[in-house]
Design an enzyme around this catalytic site. Structure first.
Site, PDB file in Angstrom:
ATOM      1  N   CYS A   9       0.760  -1.172  -0.195  1.00  0.00           N
ATOM      2  CA  CYS A   9      -0.101   0.003  -0.032  1.00  0.00           C
ATOM      3  C   CYS A   9       1.004   1.178  -0.032  1.00  0.00           C
ATOM      4  O   CYS A   9       1.637   1.474   1.050  1.00  0.00           O
ATOM      5  CB  CYS A   9      -0.799  -0.098   1.468  1.00  0.00           C
ATOM      6  SG  CYS A   9      -2.048  -1.286   1.114  1.00  0.00           S
ATOM      7  N   GLY A  10       0.785   1.874  -1.142  1.00  0.00           N
ATOM      8  CA  GLY A  10       1.727   3.312  -1.095  1.00  0.00           C
ATOM      9  C   GLY A  10       2.834   2.774  -2.090  1.00  0.00           C
ATOM     10  O   GLY A  10       3.677   2.133  -1.740  1.00  0.00           O
ATOM     11  N   ILE A 134      19.124   0.917   8.895  1.00  0.00           N
ATOM     12  CA  ILE A 134      19.955   0.290   9.764  1.00  0.00           C
ATOM     13  C   ILE A 134      19.013  -0.634  10.673  1.00  0.00           C
ATOM     14  O   ILE A 134      17.898  -0.114  11.182  1.00  0.00           O
ATOM     15  CB  ILE A 134      20.289   1.620  10.861  1.00  0.00           C
ATOM     16  CG1 ILE A 134      20.947   2.721  10.273  1.00  0.00           C
ATOM     17  CG2 ILE A 134      21.232   0.989  12.061  1.00  0.00           C
ATOM     18  CD1 ILE A 134      21.362   3.721  11.024  1.00  0.00           C
ATOM     19  N   LYS A 203      10.867   8.350  16.699  1.00  0.00           N
ATOM     20  CA  LYS A 203      11.597   7.043  16.533  1.00  0.00           C
ATOM     21  C   LYS A 203      12.129   6.846  17.850  1.00  0.00           C
ATOM     22  O   LYS A 203      12.254   5.598  18.498  1.00  0.00           O
ATOM     23  CB  LYS A 203      12.601   7.467  15.464  1.00  0.00           C
ATOM     24  CG  LYS A 203      12.207   7.647  14.021  1.00  0.00           C
ATOM     25  CD  LYS A 203      13.140   8.270  13.186  1.00  0.00           C
ATOM     26  CE  LYS A 203      12.753   8.586  11.653  1.00  0.00           C
ATOM     27  NZ  LYS A 203      13.528   9.547  10.966  1.00  0.00           N
ATOM     28  N   GLY A 300      15.653   7.099   2.326  1.00  0.00           N
ATOM     29  CA  GLY A 300      15.994   6.980   1.102  1.00  0.00           C
ATOM     30  C   GLY A 300      15.320   5.640   0.865  1.00  0.00           C
ATOM     31  O   GLY A 300      14.795   4.881   1.564  1.00  0.00           O
TER      32      GLY A 300
HETATM   33  N1  HSE Z   1      12.394  12.460   7.429  1.00  0.00           N
HETATM   34  C1  HSE Z   1      13.085  11.505   7.786  1.00  0.00           C
HETATM   35  C2  HSE Z   1      14.692  11.653   7.979  1.00  0.00           C
HETATM   36  C3  HSE Z   1      12.805  10.444   6.948  1.00  0.00           C
HETATM   37  O1  HSE Z   1      14.990  13.044   7.347  1.00  0.00           O
HETATM   38  O2  HSE Z   1      15.415  11.138   8.531  1.00  0.00           O
HETATM   39  C4  HSE Z   1      13.285   8.883   7.578  1.00  0.00           C
HETATM   40  O3  HSE Z   1      12.529   8.692   8.459  1.00  0.00           O
END
Ligand code: HSE
EC number: 1.1.1.3
Length: 434
Positions: A9-10, A134, A203, A300
């Protein structure tokens, strides 16, 4: 054995990358998983020119994938909190496993999602949600499972790190570098998520949960961005032997857990201080392993796809296992999560860099020193520069030893009250990371 049918999805940056990696490495992936992995359906509003989908059926409706009886694993790569939340809950309700790269979704709705997944006996995997390529979730959840983890600290937003690196190395302006990061596809749809630390806090929330075995508590994370940083502070930090990085820090203390994202001075000779550009790195300190460092591309197309596909391989291997024998979503058994509280920022402890703009009068330094000493704040180093030509003010820069934040707040208020101190005192936290 028949291949496992999955739906993507996406088909943006990560979706396109996932399709391409699955196609290119199909044979190696099947050798690892024990079965082939076939993309049976894609949901996308528009084609991705970097992705040749051939005869794979495409729908514009993501719920077609969640409701497709052939599909066993739904890969959610649409991002955001709302539609992605509904999609993931629908997929779980339909008994499908889920792989997602969506850090906001997991940080904010993860507790609910994992509870639903447990009820239905399905896996929700999210390696790609933190630090792109990672494999840090797996490293903490499985590789460091023997440790009592003391702290972790990470550069977990590539856009912010790219901006800080370009500002420091090339003296470029903040807005100009941000535009480039957007053009390169690293920045979030709303770039304030990158520069104000919200993306990093998503995160960090996830990392802290799997490191300490606590429920996800994004709303308790302290978040401070990099948009107020000046090149003067970048240069003074450098002169003191430090680099400024936008760091997410989670630390276990006797009284609670620190969960904070903010610009941070780090000694320039630490490996993590030399992580530049869009690269990410996470340090994890465990009582047995000591300090470990995980480094790589944090965003990326294919780096993030690498993590999505690794999750898929894990899901395919584990889907036939008894759900009670699978690796728990948050690393610790769900009935063993701890209620150790998240500390408010005033109760967190750190060292501090302070920059004071003072009038060039005798006795100012003595007043500064006495305000700090009255509050039991120990000065590690102090530097006074010559008066600035434009205003005649003297920048006084000092670094303190570790102290509870509320005490520094009190000292800053007293410093700002001095007749010879002009304007606000700049405060940046300092971490030694040893
Ligand atoms: N916007 C995020 C970054 C993308 O620049 O790390 C990856 O989560």
């Amino acid at each position: 054995m028949k291949p496992v049918k999955v739906g993507i999805c996406g088909l943006g940056t990560v979706g396109g990358g996932t399709f391409n990696v699955l196609k290119r490495n199909a044979e190696e992936i099947a050798r690892r998983a024990g079965r082939g992995i076939e993309v049976a359906q894609i949901a996308a509003r528009r084609p991705n020119p970097k992705c040749e989908t051939g005869a794979t059926p495409i729908t514009a409706d993501i719920f077609d994938v969640a409701n497709n009886p052939e599909i066993e694993v739904v890969i959610e790569l649409i991002g955001g909190y709302t539609l992605a939340h509904e999609l993931v809950l629908k997929a779980i309700e339909n008994g499908k496993h889920v792989v997602t790269a969506n850090k906001a979704l997991i940080a904010v709705h993860g507790n609910e999602i994992f509870a639903k997944a447990r009820e239905k006996g399905v896996i929700v995997a999210f390696e790609a949600a933190v630090a792109g390529g990672i494999p840090v979730i797996k490293a903490i959840r499985e590789g460091l499972a023997g440790n009592r983890i003391n702290w972790l600290a990470g550069i977990i937003n590539g856009t912010g790190n790219f901006i800080l690196t370009e500002m420091r190395e090339k003296g470029r302006a903040f807005a100009d570098v941000l535009k480039e990061a957007q053009a390169l596809g690293y920045a979030e749809a709303d770039p304030t998520f990158d520069v104000e630390g919200i993306d990093a806090a998503h995160k960090l929330t996830i990392l802290a949960s799997i490191a300490f075995g606590i429920p996800l508590q994004f709303d308790k994370a302290y978040t401070e961005g990099i948009s107020q940083l000046t090149s003067a502070d970048v240069n003074y930090a450098e002169a003191l032997g430090y680099r400024i990085k936008h760091l997410g820090v989670a630390r276990r203390t006797e009284v609670g857990i620190e969960l904070r994202v903010h610009p941070t001075l780090i000694p320039a000779d630490r490996l993590i201080a030399n992580v530049n550009g869009v690269m990410n790195a996470v340090m994890v300190n465990g009582d047995a392993a000591g300090s470990t460092l995980f480094y790589g591309a944090g965003a990326g197309m294919e780096p993030t796809a690498s993590s999505v596909v690794a999750d898929l391989v894990d899901v395919v291997r584990a889907m036939t296992a008894d759900p009670t024998n699978r690796v728990p979503h948050l690393a610790f058994q769900p009935d063993s999560l701890s209620d150790h509280p998240i500390l408010p920022i005033g109760e967190c402890e750190s060292a501090y860099y302070l920059r004071i703009q003072a009038k060039d009068h005798p006795g100012v330094l003595a007043q500064v020193a006495s305000i700090l000493s009255e509050r039991g704040i120990n000065i590690e180093s102090i530097m006074q520069k010559e008066a600035e030509e434009h205003d005649g003010l003297v920048p006084v820069i000092l670094v303190t030893h570790r102290v509870v934040e509320a005490r520094i707040d009190d000292a800053i208020a007293a410093l700002e009250g001095l007749a010879d101190v002009v304007g606000k005192v700049v405060r940046i936290r300092v971490e030694q990371l040893v």
